[in-house]
Scaffold this motif. Structure first.
Motif, PDB file in Angstrom:
ATOM      1  N   SER A 178      61.016 -74.258 -40.420  1.00 31.87           N
ATOM      2  CA  SER A 178      62.231 -74.552 -39.661  1.00 31.87           C
ATOM      3  C   SER A 178      61.836 -74.883 -38.228  1.00 31.87           C
ATOM      4  N   SER A 179      62.110 -76.126 -37.803  1.00 37.74           N
ATOM      5  CA  SER A 179      61.685 -76.561 -36.480  1.00 37.74           C
ATOM      6  C   SER A 179      62.508 -77.767 -36.045  1.00 37.74           C
ATOM      7  N   ASN A 180      62.583 -77.967 -34.740  1.00 35.33           N
ATOM      8  CA  ASN A 180      63.235 -79.157 -34.205  1.00 35.33           C
ATOM      9  C   ASN A 180      62.327 -80.375 -34.251  1.00 35.33           C
ATOM     10  N   SER A 181      61.070 -80.151 -34.611  1.00 34.01           N
ATOM     11  CA  SER A 181      60.113 -81.258 -34.691  1.00 34.01           C
ATOM     12  C   SER A 181      60.038 -81.766 -36.123  1.00 34.01           C
ATOM     13  N   ALA A 182      59.931 -83.082 -36.275  1.00 32.55           N
ATOM     14  CA  ALA A 182      59.914 -83.693 -37.614  1.00 32.55           C
ATOM     15  C   ALA A 182      58.582 -83.497 -38.326  1.00 32.55           C
ATOM     16  N   ILE A 183      57.583 -82.981 -37.635  1.00 34.96           N
ATOM     17  CA  ILE A 183      56.278 -82.782 -38.275  1.00 34.96           C
ATOM     18  C   ILE A 183      56.133 -81.360 -38.802  1.00 34.96           C
TER      19      ILE A 183
END
Length: 413
Positions: free
Chosen positions: A308-313
């Motif tokens: 779970s992250s705001n980054s697409a990677i």
């Protein structure tokens, strides 16, 4: 003791068809045993500080590139298969250079458990290198190995005491092996080291067993050249080391805990002879790469689970920095360290191998042989290359109990 390897097992020899033999050995041990320099400015582009003081590589979904919009090229226009041979079942391989690969072969019985050999990528011939562990008389077996054009580096483990040793021996221009030197040793309180051979530099890790007396100690990444009398510390990261160090063009990449307020992991590329940091990227909080390598100055890394992250990677897959703010993503469970040939990105995808030309928006599929077991082909070559080796375990069409390893070498036209 946690599993530190990350390669699937192509052997299909009944030991463990989900995890490769290295994972099986680490699992067996578990059950039985109960950076000083600053990174370059360009390398940190795309990182930002979070509210809690952590840093992370923020990539938007619009900057992810997949092969969905690429065109599949004709195989014969791009690649040629130069070698296609059978090896004994249970054989594993790791690339050395564009001429040789290192082989680990199973012994004929319990002792020796493994032997080491060489595979010639130009002729397809194989030869012996080390027929048994140096400490065989004391109960040690060959456990893991890596090689460069200059040296052979390997670990031996005593499965009765779980003690381990790290040995190194020089290799001459004809890949003849010189006298070995004991580089390190430790008890079961420390996991068997992860290895990397980079030119004349031997690199290995020392990480505490999570269930041992030194569980709260930090890890160490060590390096030593063939001409040095002692080892050096490349890094002394927090916690446990997560990935096997990977080399390409004289640079070694490790995945370690970053010194941030939250749980961040970093990709750290260093020159092993000096410890100089060539490039560094801090991942978004909690995103844990299982593998990373610097290819032509840009990181490729792999994530085996989604976070779970705001980054697409932060999603499962293999990623490669295309150098323009965009990242190529292969949306498959990763298993093998990728390679690069003059802009062609080479990576494992399901049972097959993909060769991707991001600039030309095209790709080629290298299919695994018929009757391949488990995860199909294993990509043995990593880093910069002129040719690459893949291999898989194949059953006999008329007798599925008969198996062998099919090794093929490909070059670009």
């Amino acid at each position: 003791m946690p599993d530190r390897g990350r390669h699937t097992d192509p052997s299909g020899n009944g030991r463990d068809e989900v995890s490769r033999f290295v994972l099986s050995r680490r699992g067996f041990l578990k059950g039985a045993a109960g950076a000083g320099a600053l990174a370059t400015v360009g390398a940190l582009a795309g990182c930002r500080k979070g509210k809690d003081g952590s840093a992370g590589l923020m990539v938007s979904s619009s900057n992810l590139v997949t092969t969905d919009d690429f065109e599949e090229a004709w195989f014969d226009d791009v690649l040629s298969c130069d070698v296609d041979v059978e090896l004994d079942a249970g054989t594993m391989a790791w690339g050395i250079d564009d001429q040789y690969a290192l082989l680990m072969r199973t012994g004929e019985g319990a002792h020796p458990l493994n032997t080491l050999g060489l595979f010639n990528l130009q002729t397809g011939n194989d030869s012996s290198l080390l027929d048994q562990a140096i400490g065989a008389d004391e109960g040690f077996d060959i456990y893991e190995a890596r090689a460069s054009s200059n040296l052979l580096l390997w670990t031996e483990v005593n499965y009765a005491t779980y003690d381990w040793r790290v040995y190194c021996a020089p290799l001459d221009s004809s890949m003849g092996m010189g006298s070995e030197t004991l580089y390190d040793q430790g008890p079961a309180d420390f996991t068997p080291p992860l290895l990397c051979a980079c030119g004349s530099q031997a690199v290995w890790t020392v990480s505490p067993n999570e269930e041992g007396a030194h569980a709260k100690d930090g890890s160490v990444v060590k390096a030593r050249s063939l001409t040095e009398g002692g080892d050096r510390q490349l890094a002394n990261p927090r916690g446990y080391l997560l990935a096997i160090p990977e080399r390409s063009e004289g640079v070694v990449t490790t995945v370690t805990r970053a010194d941030t307020d939250s749980t961040n992991y970093q990709l750290l590329a260093q020159r092993p002879e000096s410890g100089e940091v060539v490039s560094q990227v801090i991942m978004p909080p909690s995103v844990r790469p299982m593998d990373a390598i610097l290819l032509d100055g840009r990181f490729a890394f792999q994530i085996e689970a989604s976070f779970s992250s705001n980054s697409a990677i932060a999603q499962m897959g293999t990623y490669f920095d295309m150098g323009d703010g965009k990242y190529l993503r292969i949306n498959r469970v990763p298993s093998c360290t990728p390679a690069l040939h003059k802009g062609w990105f080479i990576a494992k995808s399901s049972k097959s191998t993909l060769c991707i030309d991001p600039a030309g928006k095209r790709y080629v599929v290298v299919d695994a042989p018929s009757h391949s077991l488990g995860h199909g082909d294993y990509l043995a070559t990593s880093g910069a290359c002129e040719r690459f080796l893949v291999y898989s375990t194949v059953t006999n069409e008329n007798d599925t109990t008969q198996r062998h390893v099919q090794a093929r070498v490909y070059s670009f036209k």
